[in-house]
Design a protein around this motif. Structure first.
Motif, PDB file in Angstrom:
ATOM      1  N   LYS A 129       0.820  -1.211   0.000  1.00  0.00           N
ATOM      2  CA  LYS A 129       0.000   0.000   0.000  1.00  0.00           C
ATOM      3  C   LYS A 129       0.853   1.260   0.000  1.00  0.00           C
ATOM      4  CE  LYS A 129      -3.598   2.406   2.618  1.00  0.00           C
ATOM      5  NZ  LYS A 129      -4.462   2.383   3.824  1.00  0.00           N
ATOM      6  N   ARG A 130       1.896   1.276   0.822  1.00  0.00           N
ATOM      7  CA  ARG A 130       2.743   2.469   0.902  1.00  0.00           C
ATOM      8  C   ARG A 130       3.417   2.750  -0.439  1.00  0.00           C
ATOM      9  NH1 ARG A 130       5.706   5.639   4.418  1.00  0.00           N
ATOM     10  NH2 ARG A 130       7.710   6.324   3.586  1.00  0.00           N
ATOM     11  N   LYS A 131       3.950   1.705  -1.049  1.00  0.00           N
ATOM     12  CA  LYS A 131       4.639   1.884  -2.334  1.00  0.00           C
ATOM     13  C   LYS A 131       3.678   2.408  -3.392  1.00  0.00           C
ATOM     14  CE  LYS A 131       6.254  -2.370  -2.416  1.00  0.00           C
ATOM     15  NZ  LYS A 131       6.039  -2.853  -1.038  1.00  0.00           N
ATOM     16  N   LYS A 132       2.440   1.921  -3.377  1.00  0.00           N
ATOM     17  CA  LYS A 132       1.460   2.358  -4.376  1.00  0.00           C
ATOM     18  C   LYS A 132       1.062   3.816  -4.176  1.00  0.00           C
ATOM     19  CE  LYS A 132      -0.540  -2.199  -5.142  1.00  0.00           C
ATOM     20  NZ  LYS A 132      -1.735  -3.054  -4.967  1.00  0.00           N
ATOM     21  N   GLU A 133       1.079   4.263  -2.932  1.00  0.00           N
ATOM     22  CA  GLU A 133       0.768   5.669  -2.676  1.00  0.00           C
ATOM     23  C   GLU A 133       1.833   6.580  -3.275  1.00  0.00           C
ATOM     24  OE1 GLU A 133       0.445   5.905   1.521  1.00  0.00           O
ATOM     25  OE2 GLU A 133      -1.609   5.125   1.613  1.00  0.00           O
ATOM     26  N   ILE A 134       3.079   6.110  -3.235  1.00  0.00           N
ATOM     27  CA  ILE A 134       4.180   6.916  -3.765  1.00  0.00           C
ATOM     28  C   ILE A 134       4.356   6.687  -5.262  1.00  0.00           C
ATOM     29  CG2 ILE A 134       6.651   7.403  -3.565  1.00  0.00           C
ATOM     30  CD1 ILE A 134       6.509   6.399  -0.683  1.00  0.00           C
ATOM     31  N   LEU A 135       4.221   5.432  -5.676  1.00  0.00           N
ATOM     32  CA  LEU A 135       4.397   5.060  -7.080  1.00  0.00           C
ATOM     33  C   LEU A 135       3.120   4.368  -7.556  1.00  0.00           C
ATOM     34  CD1 LEU A 135       7.985   3.529  -6.770  1.00  0.00           C
ATOM     35  CD2 LEU A 135       7.382   5.875  -7.369  1.00  0.00           C
ATOM     36  N   LEU A 142      11.986   4.313 -12.497  1.00  0.00           N
ATOM     37  CA  LEU A 142      12.137   4.278 -11.048  1.00  0.00           C
ATOM     38  C   LEU A 142      12.586   2.904 -10.549  1.00  0.00           C
ATOM     39  CD1 LEU A 142       9.074   6.430  -9.976  1.00  0.00           C
ATOM     40  CD2 LEU A 142      11.481   7.030  -9.784  1.00  0.00           C
ATOM     41  N   LEU A 143      13.284   2.169 -11.404  1.00  0.00           N
ATOM     42  CA  LEU A 143      13.918   0.941 -10.933  1.00  0.00           C
ATOM     43  C   LEU A 143      15.078   1.350 -10.031  1.00  0.00           C
ATOM     44  CD1 LEU A 143      13.986  -1.298 -14.128  1.00  0.00           C
ATOM     45  CD2 LEU A 143      12.547  -1.552 -12.116  1.00  0.00           C
ATOM     46  N   ILE A 144      15.001   0.970  -8.778  1.00  0.00           N
ATOM     47  CA  ILE A 144      15.890   1.535  -7.762  1.00  0.00           C
ATOM     48  C   ILE A 144      16.729   0.438  -7.123  1.00  0.00           C
ATOM     49  CG2 ILE A 144      15.937   2.714  -5.526  1.00  0.00           C
ATOM     50  CD1 ILE A 144      13.228   3.992  -6.446  1.00  0.00           C
ATOM     51  N   SER A 145      18.011   0.705  -6.992  1.00  0.00           N
ATOM     52  CA  SER A 145      18.901  -0.243  -6.323  1.00  0.00           C
ATOM     53  C   SER A 145      19.504   0.343  -5.050  1.00  0.00           C
ATOM     54  CB  SER A 145      20.026  -0.669  -7.277  1.00  0.00           C
ATOM     55  OG  SER A 145      20.785   0.454  -7.693  1.00  0.00           O
ATOM     56  N   ILE A 147      19.744   1.200  -1.447  1.00  0.00           N
ATOM     57  CA  ILE A 147      19.078   0.578  -0.301  1.00  0.00           C
ATOM     58  C   ILE A 147      18.330   1.597   0.550  1.00  0.00           C
ATOM     59  CG2 ILE A 147      21.119   0.744   1.193  1.00  0.00           C
ATOM     60  CD1 ILE A 147      20.274  -1.998   2.343  1.00  0.00           C
ATOM     61  N   TYR A 148      18.827   2.829   0.613  1.00  0.00           N
ATOM     62  CA  TYR A 148      18.178   3.840   1.451  1.00  0.00           C
ATOM     63  C   TYR A 148      16.866   4.313   0.824  1.00  0.00           C
ATOM     64  CZ  TYR A 148      22.784   3.674   3.541  1.00  0.00           C
ATOM     65  OH  TYR A 148      23.941   3.222   4.132  1.00  0.00           O
ATOM     66  N   VAL A 149      16.818   4.369  -0.491  1.00  0.00           N
ATOM     67  CA  VAL A 149      15.565   4.708  -1.168  1.00  0.00           C
ATOM     68  C   VAL A 149      14.558   3.572  -0.995  1.00  0.00           C
ATOM     69  CG1 VAL A 149      14.497   5.287  -3.380  1.00  0.00           C
ATOM     70  CG2 VAL A 149      16.764   6.177  -2.825  1.00  0.00           C
ATOM     71  N   ILE A 150      15.048   2.342  -1.004  1.00  0.00           N
ATOM     72  CA  ILE A 150      14.164   1.192  -0.781  1.00  0.00           C
ATOM     73  C   ILE A 150      13.571   1.248   0.627  1.00  0.00           C
ATOM     74  CG2 ILE A 150      14.098  -1.324  -0.582  1.00  0.00           C
ATOM     75  CD1 ILE A 150      16.212  -1.405  -2.818  1.00  0.00           C
ATOM     76  N   TYR A 151      14.390   1.627   1.604  1.00  0.00           N
ATOM     77  CA  TYR A 151      13.862   1.829   2.964  1.00  0.00           C
ATOM     78  C   TYR A 151      12.725   2.851   2.941  1.00  0.00           C
ATOM     79  CZ  TYR A 151      18.110  -0.379   4.954  1.00  0.00           C
ATOM     80  OH  TYR A 151      19.120  -1.241   5.299  1.00  0.00           O
ATOM     81  N   LEU A 152      12.957   3.951   2.226  1.00  0.00           N
ATOM     82  CA  LEU A 152      11.974   5.032   2.156  1.00  0.00           C
ATOM     83  C   LEU A 152      10.662   4.555   1.530  1.00  0.00           C
ATOM     84  CD1 LEU A 152      11.040   8.051   2.057  1.00  0.00           C
ATOM     85  CD2 LEU A 152      12.263   8.222  -0.113  1.00  0.00           C
ATOM     86  N   LEU A 153      10.766   3.801   0.448  1.00  0.00           N
ATOM     87  CA  LEU A 153       9.573   3.393  -0.292  1.00  0.00           C
ATOM     88  C   LEU A 153       8.792   2.280   0.404  1.00  0.00           C
ATOM     89  CD1 LEU A 153      10.964   3.338  -3.952  1.00  0.00           C
ATOM     90  CD2 LEU A 153       9.561   5.105  -2.892  1.00  0.00           C
ATOM     91  N   THR A 154       9.497   1.402   1.087  1.00  0.00           N
ATOM     92  CA  THR A 154       8.849   0.191   1.600  1.00  0.00           C
ATOM     93  C   THR A 154       8.555   0.211   3.094  1.00  0.00           C
ATOM     94  OG1 THR A 154      10.982  -0.896   2.021  1.00  0.00           O
ATOM     95  CG2 THR A 154       9.998  -1.178  -0.184  1.00  0.00           C
ATOM     96  N   LEU A 212      14.037  13.480  -6.345  1.00  0.00           N
ATOM     97  CA  LEU A 212      15.039  13.407  -5.290  1.00  0.00           C
ATOM     98  C   LEU A 212      15.869  12.132  -5.330  1.00  0.00           C
ATOM     99  CD1 LEU A 212      13.274  14.983  -2.185  1.00  0.00           C
ATOM    100  CD2 LEU A 212      14.797  16.031  -3.837  1.00  0.00           C
ATOM    101  N   CYS A 213      15.316  11.079  -5.929  1.00  0.00           N
ATOM    102  CA  CYS A 213      16.081   9.833  -6.015  1.00  0.00           C
ATOM    103  C   CYS A 213      17.320   9.985  -6.891  1.00  0.00           C
ATOM    104  CB  CYS A 213      15.210   8.701  -6.549  1.00  0.00           C
ATOM    105  SG  CYS A 213      14.097   8.037  -5.297  1.00  0.00           S
ATOM    106  N   LYS A 214      17.367  11.060  -7.661  1.00  0.00           N
ATOM    107  CA  LYS A 214      18.525  11.320  -8.509  1.00  0.00           C
ATOM    108  C   LYS A 214      19.440  12.386  -7.909  1.00  0.00           C
ATOM    109  CE  LYS A 214      15.864  10.173 -12.653  1.00  0.00           C
ATOM    110  NZ  LYS A 214      15.359  10.666 -13.963  1.00  0.00           N
TER     111      LYS A 214
END
Length: 239
Positions: A129-135, A142-145, A147-154, A212-214
């Protein structure tokens, strides 16, 4: 030709037809083409395309009869402009040449199919649900590797609320007493106030995340925040 065939294939087919015509009549001709890539493909010894290899047959056999000459496109050459004019006229009603689809078309169709399947799975999934709200939709950009962005999204990472789910901690709260999820550390934890972020809501959050991911500075800030949250979790485990 079909709508999915490329301009390069059309140019090659025309050169092949001209060379075949010259062979049948045993006459010398010059073929003027504004497609430098077609001429280079026919002359190249490194071509791997089956279509190009099949087209090379007539020009190769008619080497003494056919000369290939490149002319600049849209340069006011009346003969070339006339050829383009007639090509546009007959393109909707030309004979079917059963020319295979180019690799670029197959690649695009496969990509569209996979993206549609991915988006269907993404929208119909009952988790994330959280990921869908953002993406709200799947996006290759937005394929992301990181780890800190993954923390943010998930919200999966060094956070008391997450670690408590798996019994690594007995309490989901931060050392400061508030619920210890990712948004807490990003926006309100008293121990990380120097790094706090203002999180947008709704559709703006998708744009915010993509931008911001960039950003190198943003990624460094995330790293600092989550290193502190990890230390906080380590301290909680020792209590």
């Amino acid at each position: 030709m079909n709508s999915f065939n490329s301009v390069l294939q059309a140019e090659l087919a025309a050169i092949n037809f001209s060379a075949g015509w010259a062979l049948e009549r045993n006459v010398k001709i010059k073929v003027f083409s504004d497609s430098k890539s077609s001429i280079e493909a026919i002359r190249s010894p490194k071509v791997k395309s089956n279509f190009v290899l099949s087209v090379e047959h007539n020009p190769y056999n008619a080497e003494d009869l056919v000369s290939l000459v490149w002319v600049k496109a849209h340069a006011g050459n009346p003969d070339n402009e006339l050829a383009d004019h007639f090509a546009k006229i007959v393109s909707p009603c030309g004979a079917d040449m059963s020319t295979p689809a180019p690799y670029s078309y197959v690649k695009r169709v496969c990509k569209e199919f996979l993206m549609n399947e991915w988006n269907s799975y993404w929208k119909n999934s009952t988790t994330g649900k959280r990921k869908k709200e953002i993406l709200p939709s799947a996006n290759l950009d937005l394929l992301i590797s990181n780890i800190y962005v993954i923390y943010l999204l998930t919200n999966h990472g060094p956070f008391p609320s997450y670690l408590c789910r798996f019994k690594f901690l007995n309490n989901p709260d931060c050392l400061c007493g508030e619920h210890g999820d990712v948004d807490h550390y990003l926006t309100s934890c008293m121990y990380i106030k120097d790094y706090h972020l203002l999180l947008p809501t709704g559709a703006a959050r998708t744009h915010w995340t993509r931008k911001l991911c960039k950003s190198y500075l943003f990624l460094n800030r995330l790293k600092s925040i989550f290193e502190i949250s990890r230390k906080s979790c380590d301290d909680l485990q020792r209590l």
